[in-house]
Design a protein around this motif. Structure first.
Motif, PDB file in Angstrom:
ATOM      1  N   SER A   1       0.828  -1.208   0.000  1.00 58.36           N
ATOM      2  CA  SER A   1       0.000   0.000   0.000  1.00 58.36           C
ATOM      3  C   SER A   1       0.865   1.261   0.000  1.00 58.36           C
ATOM      4  O   SER A   1       0.477   2.280  -0.573  1.00 58.36           O
ATOM      5  CB  SER A   1      -0.982   0.013   1.167  1.00 58.36           C
ATOM      6  N   LYS A   2       2.039   1.205   0.617  1.00 63.87           N
ATOM      7  CA  LYS A   2       2.963   2.347   0.564  1.00 63.87           C
ATOM      8  C   LYS A   2       3.394   2.632  -0.876  1.00 63.87           C
ATOM      9  O   LYS A   2       3.643   3.773  -1.236  1.00 63.87           O
ATOM     10  CB  LYS A   2       4.191   2.093   1.430  1.00 63.87           C
TER      11      LYS A   2
ATOM     12  N   TYR B   1      -9.323  -0.385   0.468  1.00 56.68           N
ATOM     13  CA  TYR B   1      -8.480  -0.456  -0.728  1.00 56.68           C
ATOM     14  C   TYR B   1      -9.307  -0.550  -2.007  1.00 56.68           C
ATOM     15  O   TYR B   1      -8.880  -0.064  -3.057  1.00 56.68           O
ATOM     16  CB  TYR B   1      -7.467  -1.596  -0.611  1.00 56.68           C
TER      17      TYR B   1
ATOM     18  N   GLU C   1       1.456   2.172  -3.276  1.00 57.63           N
ATOM     19  CA  GLU C   1       0.174   2.408  -3.941  1.00 57.63           C
ATOM     20  C   GLU C   1      -0.192   1.289  -4.907  1.00 57.63           C
ATOM     21  O   GLU C   1      -0.842   1.504  -5.924  1.00 57.63           O
ATOM     22  CB  GLU C   1       0.158   3.775  -4.621  1.00 57.63           C
ATOM     23  N   GLU C   2       0.198   0.075  -4.564  1.00 48.36           N
ATOM     24  CA  GLU C   2      -0.160  -1.119  -5.326  1.00 48.36           C
ATOM     25  C   GLU C   2      -1.368  -1.761  -4.651  1.00 48.36           C
ATOM     26  O   GLU C   2      -1.293  -2.828  -4.050  1.00 48.36           O
ATOM     27  CB  GLU C   2       1.022  -2.092  -5.370  1.00 48.36           C
ATOM     28  N   TYR C   3      -2.509  -1.083  -4.762  1.00 49.86           N
ATOM     29  CA  TYR C   3      -3.693  -1.489  -4.012  1.00 49.86           C
ATOM     30  C   TYR C   3      -4.274  -2.814  -4.487  1.00 49.86           C
ATOM     31  O   TYR C   3      -4.833  -3.561  -3.691  1.00 49.86           O
ATOM     32  CB  TYR C   3      -4.744  -0.387  -4.045  1.00 49.86           C
TER      33      TYR C   3
ATOM     34  N   ALA D   1     -10.009   2.938  -2.757  1.00 48.22           N
ATOM     35  CA  ALA D   1      -8.814   3.588  -3.296  1.00 48.22           C
ATOM     36  C   ALA D   1      -8.667   3.297  -4.790  1.00 48.22           C
ATOM     37  O   ALA D   1      -8.147   4.127  -5.541  1.00 48.22           O
ATOM     38  CB  ALA D   1      -7.571   3.130  -2.537  1.00 48.22           C
TER      39      ALA D   1
END
Length: 177
Positions: A39-40, A71, A42-44, A74
């Motif tokens: 998630s850091k 997520y 941004e690979e949700y 997101a």
């Protein structure tokens, strides 16, 4: 003859033990670390795949559903997030129901369904009347449907419940502006 009668029941009783499916051991700490890492970045989508590893019978499953809904939002997959929150609200995850209500309201707003979001806020507030986030989100929903005076009252309620919640002051300031 007596030995055969004794041996057959024992054999039949042990067979089901051998036929059970072996579930893999899932270390929730490791899952959380992997999910945080992805998630850091941004690979949700990858984060969602990681949470899918948690079995429905796991004690961490309810928490994973809350994260899953987050997520999905997101990724702007609002309908899927709504489905996950509905499952959570229908489940035995009572201590996390307020989070499911909050996520469902946000997903409904993302899906541009503010009237339904107001209904969900109201249902959530029946169960959790002191929940600051539900009151705040109710104000946001009411603004979306131009019910400004009701939105103001919702933001005022937020301030009464949590005088340090800055977003409520900002929303009131924007309305007055």
């Amino acid at each position: 003859m007596y030995e055969e009668q004794f041996f057959l029941p024992i054999l039949l009783c042990t067979l089901p033990c051998l036929a059970q499916e072996k579930l893999p051991l899932i270390d929730f700490q490791k899952i959380t670390e992997l999910a945080t890492e992805s998630s850091k970045k941004e690979e949700y989508g990858k984060t969602l795949e990681i949470f899918e590893r948690i079995n429905v019978n796991d004690s961490a499953y309810c928490s994973a559903m809350v994260s899953k809904a987050y997520y999905l939002m997101a990724l702007e997959k609002y309908e899927e997030a709504i489905d996950v929150t509905d499952s959570g609200l229908a489940s035995d995850c009572g201590d996390l129901h307020s989070s499911f209500y909050i996520n469902k309201v946000v997903a409904l707003l993302g899906a541009e369904r503010p009237k339904e979001a107001i209904e969900v806020c109201d249902a959530g507030l029946l169960r959790f009347p002191q929940n600051t986030m539900l009151w705040y989100n109710r104000g946001v929903c009411l603004e979306k449907v131009d019910r400004i005076s009701e939105a103001v009252r919702a933001y005022e309620k937020v301030i009464v419940l949590d005088p340090f919640y800055k977003k409520a002051y900002l929303q009131l300031g924007n309305i007055c502006y």
